[in-house]
Design a protein around this motif. Sequence first.
Motif, PDB file in Angstrom:
ATOM      1  N   VAL A   1       0.859  -1.184   0.000  1.00  0.00           N
ATOM      2  CA  VAL A   1       0.000   0.000   0.000  1.00  0.00           C
ATOM      3  C   VAL A   1       0.892   1.230   0.000  1.00  0.00           C
ATOM      4  N   ILE A   2       0.632   2.149  -0.900  1.00  0.00           N
ATOM      5  CA  ILE A   2       1.418   3.381  -0.946  1.00  0.00           C
ATOM      6  C   ILE A   2       0.572   4.516  -0.373  1.00  0.00           C
ATOM      7  N   CYS A   3       1.105   5.170   0.631  1.00  0.00           N
ATOM      8  CA  CYS A   3       0.384   6.215   1.343  1.00  0.00           C
ATOM      9  C   CYS A   3       1.095   7.548   1.111  1.00  0.00           C
ATOM     10  N   ALA A   4       0.383   8.509   0.532  1.00  0.00           N
ATOM     11  CA  ALA A   4       0.968   9.811   0.213  1.00  0.00           C
ATOM     12  C   ALA A   4       0.046  10.901   0.755  1.00  0.00           C
ATOM     13  N   SER A   5       0.290  12.113   0.331  1.00  0.00           N
ATOM     14  CA  SER A   5      -0.578  13.237   0.680  1.00  0.00           C
ATOM     15  C   SER A   5      -0.219  14.389  -0.241  1.00  0.00           C
ATOM     16  N   PHE A   6       0.340  15.461   0.299  1.00  0.00           N
ATOM     17  CA  PHE A   6       0.621  16.638  -0.510  1.00  0.00           C
ATOM     18  C   PHE A   6       1.808  16.413  -1.460  1.00  0.00           C
ATOM     19  N   ASN A   7       1.690  16.989  -2.642  1.00  0.00           N
ATOM     20  CA  ASN A   7       2.769  16.948  -3.638  1.00  0.00           C
ATOM     21  C   ASN A   7       3.303  15.540  -3.911  1.00  0.00           C
ATOM     22  N   PRO A   8       2.438  14.592  -4.197  1.00  0.00           N
ATOM     23  CA  PRO A   8       2.928  13.211  -4.341  1.00  0.00           C
ATOM     24  C   PRO A   8       3.937  13.021  -5.467  1.00  0.00           C
ATOM     25  N   LEU A   9       3.736  13.698  -6.596  1.00  0.00           N
ATOM     26  CA  LEU A   9       4.613  13.475  -7.740  1.00  0.00           C
ATOM     27  C   LEU A   9       5.996  14.087  -7.550  1.00  0.00           C
ATOM     28  N   ARG A  10       6.134  14.945  -6.561  1.00  0.00           N
ATOM     29  CA  ARG A  10       7.443  15.534  -6.268  1.00  0.00           C
ATOM     30  C   ARG A  10       8.453  14.442  -5.901  1.00  0.00           C
ATOM     31  N   TYR A  11       7.952  13.342  -5.360  1.00  0.00           N
ATOM     32  CA  TYR A  11       8.833  12.285  -4.863  1.00  0.00           C
ATOM     33  C   TYR A  11       8.833  11.054  -5.774  1.00  0.00           C
ATOM     34  N   PHE A  12       8.279  11.197  -6.956  1.00  0.00           N
ATOM     35  CA  PHE A  12       8.289  10.084  -7.906  1.00  0.00           C
ATOM     36  C   PHE A  12       9.604  10.086  -8.672  1.00  0.00           C
ATOM     37  N   ASP A  13      10.282   8.961  -8.702  1.00  0.00           N
ATOM     38  CA  ASP A  13      11.545   8.869  -9.440  1.00  0.00           C
ATOM     39  C   ASP A  13      11.658   7.485 -10.080  1.00  0.00           C
ATOM     40  N   ALA A  14      12.769   7.252 -10.775  1.00  0.00           N
ATOM     41  CA  ALA A  14      12.951   5.988 -11.498  1.00  0.00           C
ATOM     42  C   ALA A  14      12.959   4.792 -10.552  1.00  0.00           C
ATOM     43  N   ALA A  15      13.560   4.954  -9.372  1.00  0.00           N
ATOM     44  CA  ALA A  15      13.627   3.836  -8.426  1.00  0.00           C
ATOM     45  C   ALA A  15      12.237   3.433  -7.948  1.00  0.00           C
ATOM     46  N   LEU A  16      11.402   4.421  -7.664  1.00  0.00           N
ATOM     47  CA  LEU A  16      10.039   4.121  -7.214  1.00  0.00           C
ATOM     48  C   LEU A  16       9.236   3.477  -8.344  1.00  0.00           C
ATOM     49  N   LYS A  17       9.385   4.002  -9.551  1.00  0.00           N
ATOM     50  CA  LYS A  17       8.671   3.428 -10.692  1.00  0.00           C
ATOM     51  C   LYS A  17       9.049   1.964 -10.894  1.00  0.00           C
ATOM     52  N   GLN A  18      10.341   1.671 -10.842  1.00  0.00           N
ATOM     53  CA  GLN A  18      10.796   0.297 -11.029  1.00  0.00           C
ATOM     54  C   GLN A  18      10.286  -0.617  -9.924  1.00  0.00           C
ATOM     55  N   TRP A  19      10.274  -0.102  -8.694  1.00  0.00           N
ATOM     56  CA  TRP A  19       9.776  -0.912  -7.576  1.00  0.00           C
ATOM     57  C   TRP A  19       8.299  -1.244  -7.765  1.00  0.00           C
ATOM     58  N   LEU A  20       7.509  -0.235  -8.115  1.00  0.00           N
ATOM     59  CA  LEU A  20       6.078  -0.472  -8.326  1.00  0.00           C
ATOM     60  C   LEU A  20       5.845  -1.454  -9.464  1.00  0.00           C
ATOM     61  N   GLN A  21       6.600  -1.318 -10.519  1.00  0.00           N
ATOM     62  CA  GLN A  21       6.423  -2.230 -11.649  1.00  0.00           C
ATOM     63  C   GLN A  21       6.859  -3.650 -11.299  1.00  0.00           C
ATOM     64  N   ARG A  22       7.851  -3.788 -10.430  1.00  0.00           N
ATOM     65  CA  ARG A  22       8.253  -5.127  -9.970  1.00  0.00           C
ATOM     66  C   ARG A  22       7.131  -5.774  -9.149  1.00  0.00           C
ATOM     67  N   GLN A  23       6.480  -4.991  -8.312  1.00  0.00           N
ATOM     68  CA  GLN A  23       5.362  -5.534  -7.526  1.00  0.00           C
ATOM     69  C   GLN A  23       4.252  -5.994  -8.453  1.00  0.00           C
ATOM     70  N   ASN A  24       4.005  -5.200  -9.472  1.00  0.00           N
ATOM     71  CA  ASN A  24       2.961  -5.554 -10.433  1.00  0.00           C
ATOM     72  C   ASN A  24       3.326  -6.845 -11.178  1.00  0.00           C
ATOM     73  N   SER A  25       4.569  -6.954 -11.613  1.00  0.00           N
ATOM     74  CA  SER A  25       5.006  -8.143 -12.352  1.00  0.00           C
ATOM     75  C   SER A  25       4.936  -9.398 -11.489  1.00  0.00           C
ATOM     76  N   ALA A  26       5.108  -9.228 -10.185  1.00  0.00           N
ATOM     77  CA  ALA A  26       5.057 -10.364  -9.273  1.00  0.00           C
ATOM     78  C   ALA A  26       3.634 -10.741  -8.890  1.00  0.00           C
ATOM     79  N   GLY A  27       2.653 -10.004  -9.399  1.00  0.00           N
ATOM     80  CA  GLY A  27       1.256 -10.308  -9.099  1.00  0.00           C
ATOM     81  C   GLY A  27       0.803  -9.849  -7.731  1.00  0.00           C
ATOM     82  N   ILE A  28       1.509  -8.882  -7.153  1.00  0.00           N
ATOM     83  CA  ILE A  28       1.174  -8.373  -5.821  1.00  0.00           C
ATOM     84  C   ILE A  28      -0.049  -7.456  -5.905  1.00  0.00           C
ATOM     85  N   GLU A  29      -0.937  -7.557  -4.911  1.00  0.00           N
ATOM     86  CA  GLU A  29      -2.032  -6.597  -4.794  1.00  0.00           C
ATOM     87  C   GLU A  29      -1.423  -5.233  -4.439  1.00  0.00           C
ATOM     88  N   ILE A  30      -1.842  -4.198  -5.144  1.00  0.00           N
ATOM     89  CA  ILE A  30      -1.274  -2.871  -4.916  1.00  0.00           C
ATOM     90  C   ILE A  30      -2.399  -1.903  -4.565  1.00  0.00           C
TER      91      ILE A  30
END
Length: 330
Positions: A81-110
């Motif tokens: 579960v990803i929990c954010a609030s103000f300015n969420p995209l300010r903290y989006f980067d390549a490492a976070l994108k890759q991590w989220l996509q790995r969870q998706n590829s592994a069939g994890i509920e997100i």
Amino acid sequence: MPPPPANDQPMTIGFLLMPLFSMMAFVSAVEPLRVANRMAERQLYRWEVLSRDGNPVTASNNMSLAADHSIAKHPPYPMVVICASFNPLRYFDAALKQWLQRQNSAGIEIGAMDTGAFLLARAGLLDGYRTTTHWESLDSFSEAFPKVEVENALYVIDRNRWSCAGGTAALDLMLHMIRRQHGHRLAAAVSEQFIHPEIRGAESRQRMEPKERQGISHAGLNRVIKLMESRLEDPVNSTVLAKTAGLSLRQLERLFDKHFGMSPRRYYLDLRLQRARSMLQYTDMSIVEVAVACGFGSAAHFSRSYHGWAGKAPSAERRRPALGIMPAMR
């Protein structure tokens, strides 16, 4: 949402907390799990806190929580579960994108709480899905991610994705999960522990109706406010507003002055500028795109209006981290 583990082991959920995350949403999600364990007299759920780098994370209320793991190294989870609030995209980067996509590829509920859906959408994990986010940022999300079906709901569950509006909506979402996995009686018992007499459904509205929010009983005035809120991109003129209220224009002006100390035109402009501030803070839309989305005929007109209202240019909203949009008092 996943079924409970078949081996009678507790289900472990990984909560990724982003900088300035909503403490209210996080606690509203974790506390029902804790109480469910106590009421069941066994451990049904476990939870661990993740951060991007494994260091403590500071919430929007300036309180910090220690992290159990970083996103680079943590045990597998059936649900994250990803929990954010103000300015969420300010903290989006390549490492976070890759991590989220790995969870998706592994069939994890997100899942996503509050504005966490912005991060899932930016990673391309919500295209073709239904989702929701906090009401302040619903319009901004819709403009930024047209391939995602956005709903004004407390929470949305769509296949292996789920999202909630944040705040106490996280409590209702977790009660829903507890009910599905362990039955209605346990969910009701947990709900009562929080003096929460009703487990709200996903379709429950996020905001109060104008008459409740504003404390106004005049039916015609409430109809006008609802019309204004629904027509921010394509504003209607004062004649249409008066007709909607069933009043003359002069009578409508007196009502607005009595209840809000301003004209209908000023009130309507404030609503549009509040929407603009949200879009400037939550999206990377251009100034021209924001102007059009908020019903302004030109960027110049928008910039003048915004500066007069906020005391700064629209571009200044993106030069420093903001702590949230102006409270929607009108």
